[in-house]
Design a protein around this motif. Structure first.
Motif, short mmCIF file in Angstrom:
data_model
loop_
_atom_site.label_atom_id
_atom_site.label_comp_id
_atom_site.label_asym_id
_atom_site.label_seq_id
_atom_site.Cartn_x
_atom_site.Cartn_y
_atom_site.Cartn_z
N ASP A 1 -5.95 16.56 -8.45
CA ASP A 1 -7.39 16.24 -8.42
C ASP A 1 -8.02 16.41 -9.80
N ALA A 2 -7.58 17.43 -10.51
CA ALA A 2 -8.16 17.67 -11.84
C ALA A 2 -7.84 16.49 -12.76
N GLU A 3 -6.61 16.03 -12.73
CA GLU A 3 -6.23 14.92 -13.62
C GLU A 3 -6.89 13.61 -13.18
N LEU A 4 -6.93 13.42 -11.86
CA LEU A 4 -7.56 12.20 -11.34
C LEU A 4 -9.05 12.16 -11.72
N ASN A 5 -9.72 13.31 -11.59
CA ASN A 5 -11.15 13.35 -11.89
C ASN A 5 -11.44 13.11 -13.37
N LYS A 6 -10.55 13.61 -14.20
CA LYS A 6 -10.74 13.34 -15.64
C LYS A 6 -10.61 11.85 -15.90
N PHE B 1 0.83 -1.20 0.00
CA PHE B 1 0.00 0.00 0.00
C PHE B 1 0.87 1.26 0.00
N SER B 2 2.14 1.08 -0.37
CA SER B 2 3.04 2.22 -0.26
C SER B 2 3.19 2.95 -1.60
N ARG B 3 3.56 4.20 -1.51
CA ARG B 3 3.67 5.05 -2.70
C ARG B 3 4.87 4.63 -3.54
N SER B 4 4.76 4.84 -4.84
CA SER B 4 5.90 4.57 -5.71
C SER B 4 6.70 5.86 -5.90
N GLN C 1 6.14 8.26 -8.96
CA GLN C 1 4.88 8.96 -9.22
C GLN C 1 4.72 10.21 -8.36
N GLN C 2 3.87 11.09 -8.89
CA GLN C 2 3.65 12.38 -8.25
C GLN C 2 2.79 12.24 -6.99
N VAL D 1 -6.06 1.02 -17.97
CA VAL D 1 -6.36 2.26 -17.24
C VAL D 1 -5.41 2.43 -16.05
N ALA D 2 -5.00 1.30 -15.47
CA ALA D 2 -4.06 1.38 -14.33
C ALA D 2 -2.69 1.82 -14.83
N SER D 3 -2.24 1.23 -15.94
CA SER D 3 -0.95 1.64 -16.50
C SER D 3 -0.99 3.12 -16.88
N TYR D 4 -2.10 3.55 -17.44
CA TYR D 4 -2.21 4.95 -17.87
C TYR D 4 -2.07 5.89 -16.66
N LEU D 5 -2.73 5.54 -15.57
CA LEU D 5 -2.65 6.40 -14.37
C LEU D 5 -1.22 6.42 -13.81
N CYS D 6 -0.60 5.22 -13.77
CA CYS D 6 0.73 5.11 -13.16
C CYS D 6 1.82 5.68 -14.07
N ASN D 7 1.77 5.32 -15.36
CA ASN D 7 2.91 5.61 -16.24
C ASN D 7 2.75 6.83 -17.13
N ASP D 8 1.51 7.14 -17.52
CA ASP D 8 1.32 8.31 -18.39
C ASP D 8 0.99 9.54 -17.55
N LEU D 9 -0.04 9.41 -16.70
CA LEU D 9 -0.36 10.56 -15.84
C LEU D 9 0.64 10.69 -14.70
N LYS D 10 1.27 9.56 -14.35
CA LYS D 10 2.23 9.50 -13.25
C LYS D 10 1.64 10.03 -11.93
N LEU D 11 0.38 9.65 -11.66
CA LEU D 11 -0.26 10.03 -10.40
C LEU D 11 -0.06 8.90 -9.40
N ASP D 12 -0.02 9.24 -8.14
CA ASP D 12 0.12 8.26 -7.06
C ASP D 12 -0.93 7.13 -7.28
N TRP D 13 -0.44 5.94 -7.55
CA TRP D 13 -1.29 4.82 -7.95
C TRP D 13 -2.34 4.46 -6.91
N ARG D 14 -2.08 4.81 -5.64
CA ARG D 14 -2.99 4.37 -4.57
C ARG D 14 -4.37 5.02 -4.71
N TYR D 15 -4.42 6.21 -5.36
CA TYR D 15 -5.73 6.84 -5.58
C TYR D 15 -6.54 6.04 -6.59
#
Ligand SMILES: Cc1cc2nc3c(=O)[nH]c(=O)nc-3n(C[C@H](O)[C@H](O)[C@H](O)COP(=O)(O)OP(=O)(O)OC[C@H]3O[C@@H](n4cnc5c(N)ncnc54)[C@H](O)[C@@H]3O)c2cc1C
Length: 432
Positions: free
Chosen positions: A323-328, A306-309, A312-313, A360-374
């Motif tokens: 939040d804006a990117e996550l919500n999109k 459950f730890s942050r990578s 990622q941002q 969608v998980a790869s996109y969040l982690c690798n393209d958006l580079k957002l904290d995967w836990r969200y």
């Protein structure tokens, strides 16, 4: 002086009568048993990542599964008692009130679930009432695998090669025909009804309309195996994205234990005896081994899962942008049609194909580079088949966290869309 031996049976994610070691042993070792489910207050909270622990799709499926379990228990002379509140308080109270000598429960491996079980165990000890734990989730029993959990291979292929030819799958526990219980009050699901707040509308485009409970689980198995013979072509169709037939859709029933992995395994063997074994019949078992692997990985990795990578941002760097990117992403508004179609499917139905989830998980982690836990926490809220080990394990695996932290599990979304939705029918289904 009490002469009857009374045990409580704590149902959690093993909501079935057949192949249930807790139920089987409790009945065999006691005069009377009291089956119960505890609606943990925690389930209705919003987590620190800002999502509900359980959203409407999962609560509806849970409600149906509890109703079915109660029906099945009553047919055998018992019933399901519903507790609401904090498990360690409520279970202590029930054990004391009933003079229970022991509580039978499913063994936990994930940190939060384990912590709850330990708190319950500590309270019960005050009554000299042990909490007895049994493995109900996996195909393989942890005592039968040729290594300890701390020595679990960090790569799935090694785990599979060292287990699949050597470990004998234990037989299923029979379904009890009668269960001796004191009178059990009628099942009252008002709280769940209030929380589900009205009818959950599931989009008519949904791959499948899930209905909770063991009966529906076995009906699905009969349909997928015997009516459509879908099992015989599973390996070729499993990466599909439209309709009920491309994969088994067993996940939601497995997640709440309406059917067990061992029951499915036994049915695969029966099917093979009738219609022949092939790569596809084997592949369903192969996927169930992935499920086991994530269960064992959770036990091994615990909170590390459950730890942050570091790549990622973190949200704290720029919360508004985050939040804006996550919500999109959540609302299917990234502008990448393949991602958006999958995210809309999840939002409207509580389900997404395995191919979709990986992308969608790869996109969040690798393209958006957002904290995967969200992303994982949103899935936890939204998925009808949420399973703590499978969800956090798959996400951690893609995010390069936990065991086997090979970086760069990157999915090229354009290529994936071209390969798996070549005619665009999946994207048209959800984007039009
Ligand atoms: C990011 C991400 C999150 C996921 N979250 C969950 C979750 O919360 N709950 C869940 O059950 N599955 C989860 N999965 C795994 C998988 O996507 C689903 O199990 C599958 O899509 C469910 O559809 P099905 O039952 O038709 O699968 P099938 O293809 O018919 O597979 C049969 C069964 O094998 C198991 N299985 C298949 N693939 C996997 C896998 N990658 N990991 C573990 N078990 C697997 C499941 O129990 C599934 O029901 C996740 C995968 C990813 C990539």
């Amino acid at each position: 002086m009490q002469t009857k031996k009374i045990a409580l049976i704590w149902f959690k994610t093993n909501l079935r009568l057949s192949d249930n070691e807790c139920l089987f042993r409790a009945i065999a070792e006691n005069d009377e048993v009291i089956p119960f489910y505890c609606l943990d207050d925690h389930l209705f909270q919003t987590t620190k990542l800002g999502f509900k622990k359980a959203g409407g799709f999962r609560l509806k499926f849970l409600k149906e599964s509890l109703q079915q379990l109660d029906t099945d228990l009553r047919k055998a002379g018992s019933g399901l008692l519903l507790l609401n509140g904090i498990p360690e308080k409520e279970i202590f109270r029930l054990a004391k009130e009933q003079g229970a000598q022991s509580v039978y429960a499913e063994k936990e491996v994930a940190p939060e679930e384990l912590s709850t079980a330990l708190k319950v165990e500590a309270e019960l000890l005050k009554l000299n009432c042990p909490l007895l734990n049994f493995e109900c989730r996996n195909l393989l029993h942890s005592s039968d695998i040729p290594f300890t959990i701390s020595q679990l291979p960090d790569v799935f292929t090694e785990f599979r090669k060292r287990t699949e030819k050597t470990v004998i799958i234990r037989p299923v526990f029979p379904k009890p025909s009668t269960i001796a219980s004191p009178p059990v009050a009628a099942l009252n699901l008002t709280l769940l009804d209030e929380l589900i707040s009205g009818d959950i509308m599931i989009d008519s485009r949904a791959a499948i309309q899930f209905k909770g409970g063991a009966e529906a689980a076995h009906q699905r198995l009969q349909h997928y195996f015997y009516q459509t013979k879908g099992l015989s072509t599973y390996k070729e169709t499993r990466n599909g994205m439209v309709g009920e037939g491309y994969s088994s859709k067993f996940s939601a029933w497995l997640a709440l234990g309406c059917i067990s992995a061992k029951e499915i395994y036994t049915e695969v063997k029966a099917y093979e005896a009738l219609y022949g074994a092939n790569d596809s019949t084997y592949w369903l078992i192969f996927e169930l081994l992935w499920r086991d692997y994530f269960g064992f990985c959770m036990e091994k990795n615990g909170v590390r899962y459950f730890s942050r990578s570091a790549t990622q941002q973190p949200k704290a760097t720029n919360p508004e942008k985050f939040d804006a990117e996550l919500n999109k992403w959540i609302n299917g508004q990234t502008g990448i049609p393949f991602i958006d179609a999958n995210m809309i499917e999840l939002k409207l139905t509580g389900f997404m194909s395995n191919r979709g989830r990986q992308n969608v998980a790869s996109y969040l982690c690798n393209d958006l580079k957002l904290d995967w836990r969200y992303g994982a926490a949103y899935f936890e809220q939204q998925l009808v088949d949420y399973d703590v080990c499978n969800n956090w394990g798959n996400w951690a695996y893609l995010a390069g966290v936990g065991n086997d932290p090979r970086a760069n599990r990157y999915f090229n979304i354009t290529k994936q869309a071209a390969n798996y939705d070549a005619d665009g029918s999946f994207q048209r289904l959800w984007l039009n």
